[in-house]
Motif scaffolding. Structure first.
Motif, PDB file in Angstrom:
ATOM      1  N   LEU A 187      31.373 -13.580 -12.319  1.00 44.84           N
ATOM      2  CA  LEU A 187      32.673 -13.200 -12.902  1.00 44.84           C
ATOM      3  C   LEU A 187      33.793 -13.489 -11.898  1.00 44.84           C
ATOM      4  CD1 LEU A 187      31.839  -9.757 -14.584  1.00 44.84           C
ATOM      5  CD2 LEU A 187      32.474 -11.852 -15.783  1.00 44.84           C
ATOM      6  N   GLY A 188      33.522 -13.174 -10.631  1.00 45.16           N
ATOM      7  CA  GLY A 188      34.498 -13.414  -9.561  1.00 45.16           C
ATOM      8  C   GLY A 188      34.806 -14.895  -9.375  1.00 45.16           C
ATOM      9  N   LYS A 224      32.983 -17.064 -17.699  1.00 46.10           N
ATOM     10  CA  LYS A 224      33.052 -16.184 -18.880  1.00 46.10           C
ATOM     11  C   LYS A 224      31.642 -15.706 -19.236  1.00 46.10           C
ATOM     12  CE  LYS A 224      37.501 -16.951 -19.838  1.00 46.10           C
ATOM     13  NZ  LYS A 224      38.088 -16.761 -18.566  1.00 46.10           N
ATOM     14  N   THR A 225      31.579 -14.662 -20.085  1.00 43.37           N
ATOM     15  CA  THR A 225      30.300 -14.053 -20.488  1.00 43.37           C
ATOM     16  C   THR A 225      29.301 -15.094 -21.006  1.00 43.37           C
ATOM     17  OG1 THR A 225      31.501 -12.049 -21.066  1.00 43.37           O
ATOM     18  CG2 THR A 225      29.278 -12.229 -21.910  1.00 43.37           C
ATOM     19  N   LYS A 226      29.781 -15.984 -21.914  1.00 40.58           N
ATOM     20  CA  LYS A 226      28.882 -16.999 -22.523  1.00 40.58           C
ATOM     21  C   LYS A 226      28.260 -17.905 -21.466  1.00 40.58           C
ATOM     22  CE  LYS A 226      29.781 -18.007 -27.364  1.00 40.58           C
ATOM     23  NZ  LYS A 226      30.787 -17.107 -27.901  1.00 40.58           N
ATOM     24  N   ALA A 227      29.109 -18.352 -20.529  1.00 40.49           N
ATOM     25  CA  ALA A 227      28.635 -19.266 -19.473  1.00 40.49           C
ATOM     26  C   ALA A 227      27.622 -18.558 -18.570  1.00 40.49           C
ATOM     27  CB  ALA A 227      29.810 -19.773 -18.651  1.00 40.49           C
ATOM     28  N   ILE A 228      27.874 -17.291 -18.268  1.00 38.42           N
ATOM     29  CA  ILE A 228      26.961 -16.517 -17.412  1.00 38.42           C
ATOM     30  C   ILE A 228      25.627 -16.322 -18.139  1.00 38.42           C
ATOM     31  CG2 ILE A 228      26.572 -14.271 -16.290  1.00 38.42           C
ATOM     32  CD1 ILE A 228      29.635 -14.128 -15.844  1.00 38.42           C
ATOM     33  N   LEU A 266      22.075 -17.647 -16.679  1.00 38.37           N
ATOM     34  CA  LEU A 266      21.013 -16.703 -16.307  1.00 38.37           C
ATOM     35  C   LEU A 266      19.921 -16.577 -17.371  1.00 38.37           C
ATOM     36  CD1 LEU A 266      23.173 -13.831 -14.716  1.00 38.37           C
ATOM     37  CD2 LEU A 266      22.112 -15.771 -13.582  1.00 38.37           C
ATOM     38  N   HIS A 267      20.042 -17.389 -18.432  1.00 42.45           N
ATOM     39  CA  HIS A 267      19.053 -17.378 -19.539  1.00 42.45           C
ATOM     40  C   HIS A 267      18.913 -15.986 -20.149  1.00 42.45           C
ATOM     41  CE1 HIS A 267      18.111 -21.381 -18.129  1.00 42.45           C
ATOM     42  NE2 HIS A 267      17.857 -20.879 -16.931  1.00 42.45           N
ATOM     43  N   LEU A 268      20.067 -15.351 -20.387  1.00 40.62           N
ATOM     44  CA  LEU A 268      20.103 -14.029 -21.028  1.00 40.62           C
ATOM     45  C   LEU A 268      21.046 -14.103 -22.229  1.00 40.62           C
ATOM     46  CD1 LEU A 268      20.554 -11.886 -17.774  1.00 40.62           C
ATOM     47  CD2 LEU A 268      18.478 -11.999 -19.148  1.00 40.62           C
ATOM     48  N   SER A 269      20.990 -13.100 -23.101  1.00 41.79           N
ATOM     49  CA  SER A 269      21.893 -13.103 -24.261  1.00 41.79           C
ATOM     50  C   SER A 269      23.271 -12.593 -23.847  1.00 41.79           C
ATOM     51  CB  SER A 269      21.331 -12.211 -25.364  1.00 41.79           C
ATOM     52  OG  SER A 269      21.447 -10.853 -24.982  1.00 41.79           O
ATOM     53  N   ASP A 270      24.293 -12.935 -24.663  1.00 41.57           N
ATOM     54  CA  ASP A 270      25.660 -12.453 -24.402  1.00 41.57           C
ATOM     55  C   ASP A 270      25.680 -10.921 -24.337  1.00 41.57           C
ATOM     56  OD1 ASP A 270      26.248 -15.094 -24.714  1.00 41.57           O
ATOM     57  OD2 ASP A 270      27.751 -14.842 -26.287  1.00 41.57           O
ATOM     58  N   GLY A 271      24.944 -10.297 -25.272  1.00 47.12           N
ATOM     59  CA  GLY A 271      24.907  -8.829 -25.352  1.00 47.12           C
ATOM     60  C   GLY A 271      24.351  -8.216 -24.080  1.00 47.12           C
ATOM     61  N   ILE A 305      24.431  -9.514 -21.060  1.00 48.24           N
ATOM     62  CA  ILE A 305      25.451  -9.656 -20.001  1.00 48.24           C
ATOM     63  C   ILE A 305      26.518  -8.579 -20.170  1.00 48.24           C
ATOM     64  CG2 ILE A 305      27.252 -11.154 -19.011  1.00 48.24           C
ATOM     65  CD1 ILE A 305      24.381 -12.123 -18.407  1.00 48.24           C
ATOM     66  N   ARG A 306      26.953  -8.368 -21.425  1.00 51.73           N
ATOM     67  CA  ARG A 306      27.980  -7.341 -21.673  1.00 51.73           C
ATOM     68  C   ARG A 306      27.477  -5.949 -21.254  1.00 51.73           C
ATOM     69  NH1 ARG A 306      29.928 -10.835 -25.771  1.00 51.73           N
ATOM     70  NH2 ARG A 306      28.400 -10.167 -27.314  1.00 51.73           N
TER      71      ARG A 306
END
Length: 199
Positions: A149-150, A154-158, A162-167, A169-170
């Motif tokens: 984030l730093g 954005k959430t989608k890119a992260i 990291l091969h995780l869902s948007d939810g 990450i949120r």
């Protein structure tokens, strides 16, 4: 004779430190650098006993350089203005032998260098108090996400990286805000930077 290399991006301070240490009968300054990258080259060229360096320097920080110097036969001393717990944690992991604040008297610095040459570790007392007061509450995964984030991601890119869902990450971000007791991502990143937890 104790051979020393100094890395400091403020020219005036670099000159003053070099002059002060050269006054000591058993210490000689064999090189000066303005950033972490230069100091790595200097250490490999001059093979000093001690590398004395600042943390916040351009090109490469003192802590990044210290991490790379772990394999070298050179004892690292960090000399900084910043008594931040995250920096201190990273310094310990990088096997830094001394961590002193710039407002220490010059005799303290010279004596610390001699003690470190004898195998001791010297940490400024203020740092030890701060380190115990302020442990990092974040998990390695939360740290990884706040680091990204730093970097402006954005959430989608992260999530993709990291091969995780948007939810997921949120959820991590939400937990991080709670742990750091802040209201938004910008405050979380700022707080993590101020503590010295972000690279």
């Amino acid at each position: 004779m104790i051979r020393i290399v100094i890395a400091e991006d403020q020219n005036l301070l670099l000159g003053a430190l070099g002059a002060l240490l050269d006054l000591e009968e058993d210490i000689t300054v064999v090189g000066k650098a303005a950033n972490g990258e230069e100091v790595l080259e200097l250490v490999r060229e001059t093979r000093p006993d001690i590398c004395l360096m600042d943390i916040e320097m351009p090109v490469m920080t003192g802590l990044d350089a210290a991490e790379q110097l772990k394999a070298e036969d050179c004892k690292v001393i960090i000399l900084t203005t910043f008594a931040r717990p995250g920096y201190f944690e990273r310094a310990k992991k990088a096997n830094v032998r001394g961590y002193l604040l710039k407002d220490s008297p010059s005799e303290t610095l010279a004596n610390s260098i001699r003690q470190i040459m004898k195998g001791k570790r010297i940490y400024s007392p203020e740092l030890i108090d701060i380190a115990f007061e302020s442990e990092n509450p974040l998990t390695p995964r939360e740290m990884e996400i706040i680091q990204l984030l730093g970097e402006g991601k954005k959430t989608k890119a992260i999530a993709k990286e990291l091969h995780l869902s948007d939810g997921t990450i949120r959820n991590y971000v939400s937990n991080t805000l709670d742990k750091l007791e802040v209201d938004n991502r910008i405050e979380a990143i700022t707080k993590a930077r101020e503590k010295g937890w972000l690279k």
